[in-house]
Design an enzyme around this catalytic site. Structure first.
Site, PDB file in Angstrom:
ATOM      1  CG  HIS A 176      -4.982  -3.757  -0.431  1.00  0.00           C
ATOM      2  ND1 HIS A 176      -4.072  -3.612  -1.495  1.00  0.00           N
ATOM      3  CD2 HIS A 176      -4.590  -3.058   0.575  1.00  0.00           C
ATOM      4  CE1 HIS A 176      -3.331  -2.554  -1.261  1.00  0.00           C
ATOM      5  NE2 HIS A 176      -3.635  -2.250  -0.010  1.00  0.00           N
ATOM      6  CG  ASP A 185      -2.052   0.747   1.058  1.00  0.00           C
ATOM      7  OD1 ASP A 185      -3.071   0.607   0.442  1.00  0.00           O
ATOM      8  OD2 ASP A 185      -2.026   1.972   1.671  1.00  0.00           O
TER       9      ASP A 185
END
Length: 328
Positions: A298, A99
Site C-alpha cells: 500500500h 488512500d
C-alpha cells in the site's frame, strides 16, 4: 529542499510543503499519513520542471483539527484544495492521491473538472457510488470478522487506543500494509472485544529497507502531538460523503487519468471490488495508463520510490505534451 508555509482557506489554516516552480502538482495523502509521506516525490517532480506541493490535509500534521466529522467530507476538503489553487493564482493543477487522498482526487475530478489538468492515483481505483451507505456494508462484514472500517466508527474508542501508543501503532500499521505482510490476515480475528492493535502484527525493528529511522520519527512526531482523531474523522465522514454524492451516482471521471498500484496492495485485494481494474476502465474514459508496481504494497511510493517517481514524472510530461521515453 522543500519550503513550508501556511495557506488560510475559508475554514482552516493549512500547512503546505512545496518545492520547484511551474505547473502545480498537488499531492494528497491518506491515513495515517501527513504530507510528509510524499517527501521523496517532491524533489523528483520539482526537478522535472513542476511546482510540487504536499499539504497536510484537514486534521493532520500542522493543519488545523476540526471538532466534527461533518468538517471532514470530501466536499469540504476539496474547498481547501481549490483555495490552495487560488492562492497559487493557478487555473488548474495535476492532483496525485493515495488512500483517502485518492478518493478525494477522484471526487475533485467530478466536482471541479475545470480545475483539474489530470489525476495520478495510487492504489485506490475509481468506482461508482454504492447503492447503500458504506457503514451498512462494513457492519455486515464486522459480524464475521474484525474490520477497521467498522471499528473506527465508534467515536473515542480507536482514538484512545491509538493515541496511547502512537509509535507502536504506526510501526505495526505501516508494516502490515506493506508487501512484507498480508494485511487481510487481520480479518482472521473476531470483531467483538477486539482493538486494532490486537489484530496488527508485531513489526520488525526499524530501519526497514524502505523506511528509515529519521523518516519514521518525522511521521510519528506529528501524531504524538496531535493524536489520531483528525484522521479517524475522515472514516466517520464516509457515510456523509455518500449522501453528498447522490448527484454523481452515474457520473464518470472525464479528466486525463493515470493509475498505478502495488502488486501486493491490500486495498486492491480486499477493498476495491471483485474486478477493480475493469470497473476503473469502464468509468474513467480518459484513462491513459495502468501500471502494476512489483514488490510493493500500500505504501508504494516509499516501498518502490524510484519506480513511482519515474511513473509520476513520465505521466506529468505526457500531460504537458513533452516527448517521453516509453521503454520503462
Amino acid at each position: 529542499m522543500s519550503t513550508h508555509r501556511f495557506v488560510t482557506t475559508d475554514e482552516v489554516r493549512m500547512h503546505v510543503a512545496e518545492q520547484g516552480a511551474g505547473e502545480p502538482v498537488i499531492f494528497c495523502h491518506g491515513f495515517p499519513h501527513t504530507g510528509y509521506m510524499w517527501h521523496r516525490q517532491l524533489p523528483a517532480v520539482a526537478e522535472a520542471g513542476f511546482h510540487a506541493l504536499a499539504p497536510d490535509l484537514r486534521g493532520y500534521g500542522r493543519t488545523e483539527v476540526r471538532a466534527s466529522a461533518d468538517a471532514y467530507t470530501n466536499r469540504a476538503v476539496i474547498g481547501d484544495l481549490l483555495a490552495l489553487l487560488d492562492d497559487l493564482d493557478a487555473e488548474k493543477a495535476v492532483f496525485v492521491g493515495i488512500d483517502f487522498g485518492a478518493q478525494l482526487v477522484w471526487e475533485l475530478a467530478l466536482r471541479a473538472p475545470e480545475r483539474v489538468h489530470g489525476v495520478i492515483v495510487l492504489n485506490n481505483p475509481f468506482a461508482p457510488r454504492p447503492p447503500a451507505a458504506p457503514s451498512r456494508l462494513w457492519a455486515k462484514a464486522a459480524a464475521r470478522h474484525f474490520l477497521h472500517l467498522d471499528y473506527f466508527q465508534k467515536p473515542g474508542v480507536a482514538d484512545a487506543e491509538l493515541a496511547a501508543c502512537p509509535r507502536e501503532f504506526l510501526t505495526r500499521v505501516y508494516y502490515s500494509l506493506s508487501a512484507d505482510y498480508h494485511y487481510l490476515d487481520t480479518w482472521k480475528f473476531p470483531a467483538e472485544g477486539t482493538g486494532y492493535l490486537d489484530v496488527l502484527p508485531e513489526a520488525p525493528a526499524l530501519p526497514w529497507s524502505w523506511l528509515s529511522d529519521h523518516e519514521f520519527d518525522t511521521l510519528a512526531a506529528d501524531f504524538e502531538r496531535t493524536g489520531f482523531t483528525g484522521g479517524l474523522e475522515w472514516y466517520r465522514a464516509l457515510d456523509r460523503n455518500w449522501e453528498l454524492t447522490a448527484e454523481y451516482a452515474d457520473a464518470r471521471v472525464g479528466v486525463p487519468a493515470y493509475f498505478l498500484y502495488g502488486a501486493k496492495d491490500p486495498d486492491m485485494e480486499g477493498f476495491s471490488g471483485r474486478d477493480p481494474l475493469t470497473t476503473l476502465r469502464e468509468n474513467v474514459p480518459d484513462l491513459r495508463a495502468v501500471t502494476e508496481v512489483a514488490g510493493a504494497g500500500h505504501l508504494v511510493q516509499l516501498e518502490r520510490t524510484a519506480e513511482v517517481n519515474t511513473l509520476i514524472t513520465t505521466h506529468l510530461r505526457e500531460l504537458r505534451g513533452a516527448p517521453v521515453e516509453h521503454g520503462n
